[in-house]
Write a protein that holds these residues in place. Structure first.
Motif, short mmCIF file in Angstrom:
data_model
loop_
_atom_site.label_atom_id
_atom_site.label_comp_id
_atom_site.label_asym_id
_atom_site.label_seq_id
_atom_site.Cartn_x
_atom_site.Cartn_y
_atom_site.Cartn_z
N ARG A 154 0.51 -0.86 -0.52
CA ARG A 154 -0.28 0.22 -0.29
C ARG A 154 0.65 1.75 -0.09
N LYS A 155 2.43 1.27 0.47
CA LYS A 155 2.52 2.49 0.52
C LYS A 155 3.74 2.56 -0.54
N VAL A 156 3.61 1.76 -1.91
CA VAL A 156 3.97 2.72 -3.07
C VAL A 156 2.78 1.85 -4.01
N THR A 157 3.64 1.99 -5.23
CA THR A 157 2.50 1.94 -6.49
C THR A 157 3.39 0.70 -7.62
N ILE A 158 2.70 0.50 -7.57
CA ILE A 158 2.90 -1.03 -8.98
C ILE A 158 2.10 -1.56 -9.73
N THR A 159 2.61 -1.20 -10.87
CA THR A 159 1.21 -1.79 -12.36
C THR A 159 2.45 -2.61 -12.97
N LYS A 160 1.48 -2.62 -14.15
CA LYS A 160 2.47 -3.13 -14.89
C LYS A 160 4.02 -2.80 -15.25
N ASP A 161 4.95 -3.71 -15.34
CA ASP A 161 6.10 -3.21 -15.91
C ASP A 161 7.15 -1.98 -14.80
N THR A 162 6.46 -1.91 -13.56
CA THR A 162 7.33 -1.57 -12.55
C THR A 162 7.87 -3.00 -12.39
N SER A 163 9.70 -2.15 -12.30
CA SER A 163 10.72 -3.02 -12.01
C SER A 163 10.97 -3.09 -10.47
N VAL A 164 10.93 -4.65 -10.20
CA VAL A 164 10.35 -4.26 -8.53
C VAL A 164 12.04 -5.92 -8.05
N ALA A 165 12.44 -4.97 -7.37
CA ALA A 165 13.23 -5.86 -6.42
C ALA A 165 12.68 -6.71 -4.94
N VAL A 166 12.98 -7.92 -5.30
CA VAL A 166 12.72 -7.87 -3.89
C VAL A 166 13.54 -9.51 -3.08
N ILE A 167 14.31 -8.61 -1.95
CA ILE A 167 15.59 -9.17 -1.58
C ILE A 167 15.13 -10.37 0.12
N GLY A 168 15.24 -11.53 -0.32
CA GLY A 168 14.49 -12.22 0.27
C GLY A 168 13.57 -13.19 -0.15
N CYS A 169 13.57 -14.04 -0.53
CA CYS A 169 13.22 -15.52 -0.95
C CYS A 169 12.57 -16.02 -0.28
N GLY A 170 11.99 -16.22 1.21
CA GLY A 170 11.25 -16.70 2.47
C GLY A 170 9.82 -17.00 2.02
N THR A 171 8.93 -17.06 3.00
CA THR A 171 8.06 -17.10 2.91
C THR A 171 7.26 -15.38 2.36
N GLU A 172 7.63 -13.89 3.19
CA GLU A 172 7.00 -13.12 2.83
C GLU A 172 8.09 -12.36 1.87
N GLY A 173 8.95 -12.86 1.43
CA GLY A 173 9.46 -12.39 0.10
C GLY A 173 8.78 -13.61 -1.38
N MET A 174 8.43 -14.47 -1.16
CA MET A 174 7.73 -15.51 -1.75
C MET A 174 6.37 -14.79 -1.96
N LEU A 175 5.84 -14.66 -0.76
CA LEU A 175 4.58 -13.61 -1.17
C LEU A 175 4.28 -12.63 -1.47
N ALA A 176 5.93 -11.59 -1.83
CA ALA A 176 5.40 -10.98 -2.37
C ALA A 176 6.24 -10.74 -3.96
N ILE A 177 6.35 -11.82 -4.33
CA ILE A 177 6.93 -12.03 -5.36
C ILE A 177 5.43 -12.34 -6.58
N ALA A 178 4.10 -13.05 -5.45
CA ALA A 178 3.10 -13.27 -6.66
C ALA A 178 2.28 -12.70 -6.27
N LEU A 179 2.76 -11.34 -5.33
CA LEU A 179 1.80 -10.03 -5.09
C LEU A 179 1.93 -9.25 -6.92
N ALA A 180 3.52 -9.37 -7.00
CA ALA A 180 3.94 -8.55 -7.76
C ALA A 180 4.26 -8.98 -9.48
N THR A 181 4.11 -10.37 -9.22
CA THR A 181 3.80 -10.76 -10.25
C THR A 181 1.66 -10.73 -10.67
N TYR A 182 1.21 -10.92 -9.95
CA TYR A 182 -0.05 -10.54 -10.34
C TYR A 182 -0.23 -9.38 -10.70
N LEU A 183 0.47 -7.81 -10.30
CA LEU A 183 0.71 -7.14 -10.73
C LEU A 183 0.71 -6.26 -12.29
#
Length: 332
Positions: A154-183
């Motif tokens: 909610r703190k940022v704007t992520i839309t199609k083609d926004t470049s996003v780095a997720v550092i750390g691929c534990g559970t929360e990192g994977m959930l962030a990847i899942a949502l960023a992928t969906y967006l």
């Protein structure tokens, strides 16, 4: 009833607890279905949290069914629910500003008040959210940890083609990847573990990299989900001009490149847990979507009586989410 107890750091056992007394007011008694083992559960188990209390019953990622209600309970017997495990007073200055996630009197299940890793537990119905019976349990148990990511996004704007780095691929990192992928974001996943990087590739067109393979100033949004000094510092360097960094992981301290933040007009956000019920309701709506892909996140579902094996797997850091199964038949 049977439940887990951490007597002191490193000392976890299964023991018999007395049956809960009669319910009061808005309380509900919940028969647990699944309980996810979280990083904070591991932190309490290892003795890493100064604010943790012992002995303590762990568990806050909780999915269950209401089996008994108090006279003022908001929901009835038979309702399937998930739990919001962090209390808030509703009266302090922060709560009155809508910031219940940082209530000055907050207590957290499994950290400084008994959690829910037991066959049954009692909680105020103020802290439960009904979920559709038809939602698979394996998705529903992710609502609480996923709400952490929904709140952070909610703190940022992520839309199609926004470049996003997720550092750390534990559970929360994977959930962030899942949502960023969906967006529709253009995602790079960063981790020191090749096993984890291989796992996140199943989300689709995800670039992966070890930390030393990522150049500075490349990303519109950086999500730090590792909670390590080095990853926080890297997050500040790989955010591009005008970019945003969202810190989800928790580390005691890190060096802050103030001149880079100023010269590049970076915006740095701290984000802790979620606001209830808003973030939970939004999370639920995402998980209702058939095309919202979260299947790789749960690595294994283990009968709760095999808690030692489950905690060993969770502590190892080699896997995604480890879930304890409290169903009577032990089947998924």
């Amino acid at each position: 009833m049977l439940g887990l107890i951490i007597n002191e750091p490193g000392n976890l056992e299964l023991k018999k607890f007395p049956t809960s007394p009669s319910l009061k007011g808005d309380e509900v008694k919940v028969k647990l279905i699944y309980g996810g083992i979280c990083g904070s559960d591991i932190g309490v188990f290892k003795g890493k949290f100064a604010h943790a209390s012992y002995p303590i019953r762990p568990g806050h990622e909780l999915l269950g069914t209401i089996i008994e209600v108090g006279s003022d309970a908001k929901y009835g017997v038979g309702t399937k629910i998930v739990v919001q495990p962090n209390s808030y007073c509703g009266e302090c200055d922060l709560c009155l500003k809508g910031k219940t996630n940082i209530c000055r009197h907050k207590q957290s299940l499994g950290v400084n008040t008994d959690g829910g890793f037991a066959e049954e537990f009692v909680i105020s119905s103020k802290y439960v959210l009904p979920i559709p019976d038809e939602m698979p349990d394996e998705r529903a148990v992710l609502i609480e940890p996923f709400a952490v990511i929904v709140h952070a996004f909610r703190k940022v704007t992520i839309t199609k083609d926004t470049s996003v780095a997720v550092i750390g691929c534990g559970t929360e990192g994977m959930l962030a990847i899942a949502l960023a992928t969906y967006l529709g974001a253009d995602i790079t996943a960063i981790d020191i573990s090749q096993e984890k990087l291989d796992k996140v590739k199943s989300f689709g067109k995800i670039k992966t990299a070890h930390p030393d393979e990522v150049g500075d100033g490349n990303f519109d949004v950086v999500i730090e989900a590792a909670g390590a000094k080095q990853s926080v510092e890297q997050a500040m360097h790989i955010a591009g001009s005008g970019g945003s960094v969202v810190l989800i992981g928790i580390t005691p301290e890190a060096n802050f490149p103030a001149v880079r933040v100023v010269r590049n007009e970076l915006t740095v956000y701290g984000s802790i847990i979620y606001n209830f019920p808003d973030d939970f309701e939004t999370t639920l709506e995402y998980l209702k979507q058939d095309d919202f892909y979260v299947e790789p996140i749960i690595s294994e579902i283990i009968p709760f009586k095999e808690y030692e094996r489950a905690y060993e797997a969770a502590v190892s850091g080699k896997y995604g989410k480890i879930v304890l199964n409290f169903k009577e038949d032990g089947n998924q």
